[in-house]
Scaffold this motif. Structure first.
Motif, PDB file in Angstrom:
ATOM      1  N   GLN A 168       0.831  -1.192   0.000  1.00 31.59           N
ATOM      2  CA  GLN A 168       0.000   0.000   0.000  1.00 31.59           C
ATOM      3  C   GLN A 168       0.872   1.250   0.000  1.00 31.59           C
ATOM      4  N   PHE A 169       0.282   2.373  -0.405  1.00 26.25           N
ATOM      5  CA  PHE A 169       0.967   3.658  -0.367  1.00 26.25           C
ATOM      6  C   PHE A 169       0.040   4.699   0.249  1.00 26.25           C
ATOM      7  N   LYS A 170       0.573   5.888   0.459  1.00 25.10           N
ATOM      8  CA  LYS A 170      -0.182   6.897   1.191  1.00 25.10           C
ATOM      9  C   LYS A 170       0.099   8.274   0.602  1.00 25.10           C
ATOM     10  N   ARG A 171      -0.957   9.060   0.358  1.00 29.99           N
ATOM     11  CA  ARG A 171      -0.776  10.434  -0.115  1.00 29.99           C
ATOM     12  C   ARG A 171      -1.499  11.448   0.756  1.00 29.99           C
ATOM     13  N   GLN A 172      -2.025  11.001   1.882  1.00 29.19           N
ATOM     14  CA  GLN A 172      -2.689  11.893   2.818  1.00 29.19           C
ATOM     15  C   GLN A 172      -2.039  11.764   4.187  1.00 29.19           C
ATOM     16  N   SER A 173      -1.921  12.881   4.883  1.00 22.02           N
ATOM     17  CA  SER A 173      -1.381  12.873   6.236  1.00 22.02           C
ATOM     18  C   SER A 173      -2.387  13.520   7.174  1.00 22.02           C
ATOM     19  N   THR A 174      -2.113  13.463   8.447  1.00 27.13           N
ATOM     20  CA  THR A 174      -2.928  14.180   9.415  1.00 27.13           C
ATOM     21  C   THR A 174      -2.570  15.662   9.386  1.00 27.13           C
ATOM     22  N   GLU A 175      -3.421  16.486   9.942  1.00 23.84           N
ATOM     23  CA  GLU A 175      -3.169  17.919   9.965  1.00 23.84           C
ATOM     24  C   GLU A 175      -2.006  18.256  10.888  1.00 23.84           C
ATOM     25  N   PHE A 176      -1.303  19.331  10.532  1.00 25.57           N
ATOM     26  CA  PHE A 176      -0.237  19.817  11.403  1.00 25.57           C
ATOM     27  C   PHE A 176      -0.839  20.446  12.658  1.00 25.57           C
ATOM     28  N   ARG A 177      -0.161  20.205  13.762  1.00 29.04           N
ATOM     29  CA  ARG A 177      -0.568  20.816  15.031  1.00 29.04           C
ATOM     30  C   ARG A 177       0.562  21.659  15.581  1.00 29.04           C
ATOM     31  N   PRO A 178       0.264  22.893  16.017  1.00 29.97           N
ATOM     32  CA  PRO A 178       1.319  23.714  16.626  1.00 29.97           C
ATOM     33  C   PRO A 178       1.660  23.189  18.012  1.00 29.97           C
ATOM     34  N   LEU A 179       2.949  23.252  18.367  1.00 28.35           N
ATOM     35  CA  LEU A 179       3.417  22.836  19.683  1.00 28.35           C
ATOM     36  C   LEU A 179       4.044  24.037  20.375  1.00 28.35           C
ATOM     37  N   GLY A 180       3.794  24.187  21.652  1.00 30.70           N
ATOM     38  CA  GLY A 180       4.387  25.288  22.405  1.00 30.70           C
ATOM     39  C   GLY A 180       3.755  26.619  22.063  1.00 30.70           C
ATOM     40  N   THR A 181       4.473  27.677  22.364  1.00 33.61           N
ATOM     41  CA  THR A 181       3.930  29.041  22.235  1.00 33.61           C
ATOM     42  C   THR A 181       4.749  29.943  21.313  1.00 33.61           C
ATOM     43  N   SER A 182       5.843  29.428  20.737  1.00 29.66           N
ATOM     44  CA  SER A 182       6.734  30.288  19.961  1.00 29.66           C
ATOM     45  C   SER A 182       6.335  30.418  18.498  1.00 29.66           C
ATOM     46  N   ASP A 183       5.367  29.627  18.044  1.00 29.69           N
ATOM     47  CA  ASP A 183       4.950  29.600  16.649  1.00 29.69           C
ATOM     48  C   ASP A 183       6.093  29.125  15.737  1.00 29.69           C
ATOM     49  N   LYS A 184       6.999  28.307  16.272  1.00 29.92           N
ATOM     50  CA  LYS A 184       8.120  27.782  15.492  1.00 29.92           C
ATOM     51  C   LYS A 184       8.022  26.282  15.242  1.00 29.92           C
ATOM     52  N   THR A 185       7.250  25.579  16.058  1.00 29.46           N
ATOM     53  CA  THR A 185       7.275  24.117  16.035  1.00 29.46           C
ATOM     54  C   THR A 185       5.910  23.552  15.686  1.00 29.46           C
ATOM     55  N   LEU A 186       5.879  22.705  14.649  1.00 25.88           N
ATOM     56  CA  LEU A 186       4.672  22.015  14.227  1.00 25.88           C
ATOM     57  C   LEU A 186       4.933  20.515  14.225  1.00 25.88           C
ATOM     58  N   SER A 187       3.873  19.721  14.223  1.00 23.49           N
ATOM     59  CA  SER A 187       4.032  18.275  14.151  1.00 23.49           C
ATOM     60  C   SER A 187       2.796  17.656  13.518  1.00 23.49           C
ATOM     61  N   HIS A 188       3.009  16.551  12.821  1.00 27.47           N
ATOM     62  CA  HIS A 188       1.902  15.753  12.262  1.00 27.47           C
ATOM     63  C   HIS A 188       2.346  14.303  12.281  1.00 27.47           C
ATOM     64  N   TYR A 189       1.417  13.382  12.590  1.00 24.07           N
ATOM     65  CA  TYR A 189       1.795  11.968  12.637  1.00 24.07           C
ATOM     66  C   TYR A 189       1.379  11.313  11.332  1.00 24.07           C
ATOM     67  N   HIS A 190       2.315  11.257  10.384  1.00 23.69           N
ATOM     68  CA  HIS A 190       2.011  10.809   9.033  1.00 23.69           C
ATOM     69  C   HIS A 190       1.845   9.307   8.922  1.00 23.69           C
ATOM     70  N   LEU A 191       2.167   8.541   9.977  1.00 26.34           N
ATOM     71  CA  LEU A 191       1.970   7.093   9.955  1.00 26.34           C
ATOM     72  C   LEU A 191       0.675   6.668  10.645  1.00 26.34           C
ATOM     73  N   SER A 192      -0.264   7.594  10.767  1.00 23.68           N
ATOM     74  CA  SER A 192      -1.573   7.241  11.310  1.00 23.68           C
ATOM     75  C   SER A 192      -2.208   6.154  10.445  1.00 23.68           C
ATOM     76  N   PRO A 193      -3.121   5.361  10.992  1.00 26.24           N
ATOM     77  CA  PRO A 193      -3.675   4.234  10.226  1.00 26.24           C
ATOM     78  C   PRO A 193      -4.590   4.652   9.083  1.00 26.24           C
ATOM     79  N   ASP A 194      -4.946   5.922   8.982  1.00 22.70           N
ATOM     80  CA  ASP A 194      -5.882   6.369   7.953  1.00 22.70           C
ATOM     81  C   ASP A 194      -5.152   6.701   6.652  1.00 22.70           C
ATOM     82  N   GLY A 195      -5.871   6.577   5.534  1.00 21.57           N
ATOM     83  CA  GLY A 195      -5.387   7.100   4.264  1.00 21.57           C
ATOM     84  C   GLY A 195      -4.551   6.168   3.420  1.00 21.57           C
TER      85      GLY A 195
END
Length: 288
Positions: A168-195
């Motif tokens: 299988q392959f994947k072309r969709q990821s989860t949405e980015f979420r901001p971390l902390g308060t500096s507006d510098k760090t984002l994260s998304h878990y692209h290995l989620s079971p969906d998509g």
């Protein structure tokens, strides 16, 4: 002369590298730069997304088991071991972080095998949910339309106890979420079971031996072009697959990831026992 040199080297003759070898890891000599995929965080480690918080470091393993002591690697004593936690759906990822100096075709080759932790006296052929690989790539800072591109490919071995056995392959990821308060760090878990989507013609039965401690090594090759950011070819053992419908996760370029050339390998369990992905060796080559 080059072909003769490669074929005379027992460590390289099992591979078919492109013009320049970028990296060749035999895990009998160490980790070779492969490490834990640590999730982004800011101010507090607890800000890490749960998908990343479950990851642990890969280890060097002799493939120990109860009958004969250890299995060993392809032709040595050690392989890289990527082990999940003993919880259904748990995942683990090992990553190698590089950058590129030329937008060219690259080739990723490896010999791998997988199995569940042998905690009982039965085969367990449906205990491992999936194993796979992904690249995390981004164009250079002078590119007019640079993107972050993440090709994902997995072998879905089983799902909820059903033996599936397909790529299988994947072309969709989860949405980015901001971390902390500096507006510098984002994260998304692209290995989620969906998509995940089925690779056309991607059904394949891999060698899985008769008792829970036996393994057989499998060859894999994935070719990708850094200029067009498109997959070129995929082979597993004797099968070469049509990649014309394959696509990758794509997103706008990130502000600090220029020329990124990351490679990752992952495992996922389908039961409450650990899944093991063992990697004997990896050869990454290109037209640099």
């Amino acid at each position: 002369m080059r072909l003769a040199t490669l074929r005379a080297d027992p460590d390289l003759s099992r591979f078919d590298p492109l013009a320049r070898i970028i990296s060749h890891n035999r895990f009998s000599t160490g980790h070779g730069g492969w490490s834990q995929l640590v999730g982004n965080y800011e101010d507090d480690l607890d800000s890490m997304l749960p998908g990343y918080a479950q990851h642990t470091s890969p280890m060097l393993s002799t493939l120990a088991h109860w009958e004969a002591g250890s299995h060993g690697g392809y032709d040595s004593s050690y392989a890289l071991k990527i082990a999940t936690r003993p919880r259904k759906g748990a995942q683990n990822v090992a990553i190698k972080r590089l950058t590129f100096r030329k937008r060219c075709p690259i080739r990723f080759e490896t010999y791998f095998t997988f199995k569940p932790e042998a905690t009982d006296l039965k085969l367990g052929e449906t205990d491992v949910r999936s194993v796979g690989l992904l690249f995390d790539l981004q164009g250079g800072d002078s590119d007019a339309h640079a993107q972050r591109v993440m090709p994902h490919l997995r072998f879905l071995n089983a799902l909820d106890g059903e033996h599936v056995q397909k790529w299988q392959f994947k072309r969709q990821s989860t949405e980015f979420r901001p971390l902390g308060t500096s507006d510098k760090t984002l994260s998304h878990y692209h290995l989620s079971p969906d998509g995940w989507e089925d690779l056309p013609g991607g059904n394949q039965r891999l060698c899985y031996n008769e008792i829970p401690t036996k393994v057989n090594w499998t060859y894999l090759r994935f070719d990708f072009d850094l200029a067009s950011m498109q997959a070129l070819a995929f082979q597993c053992n004797d099968r070469i697959f049509d990649m014309s419908d394959f696509d990758s996760i794509r997103m706008p370029a990130m502000k600090n990831l220029w020329c990124m050339l990351n490679f990752a390998l992952f495992a996922e369990t389908d039961t409450d026992k650990r899944a093991f992905l063992y990697v004997d060796s990896v050869c990454i080559s290109g037209d640099f």
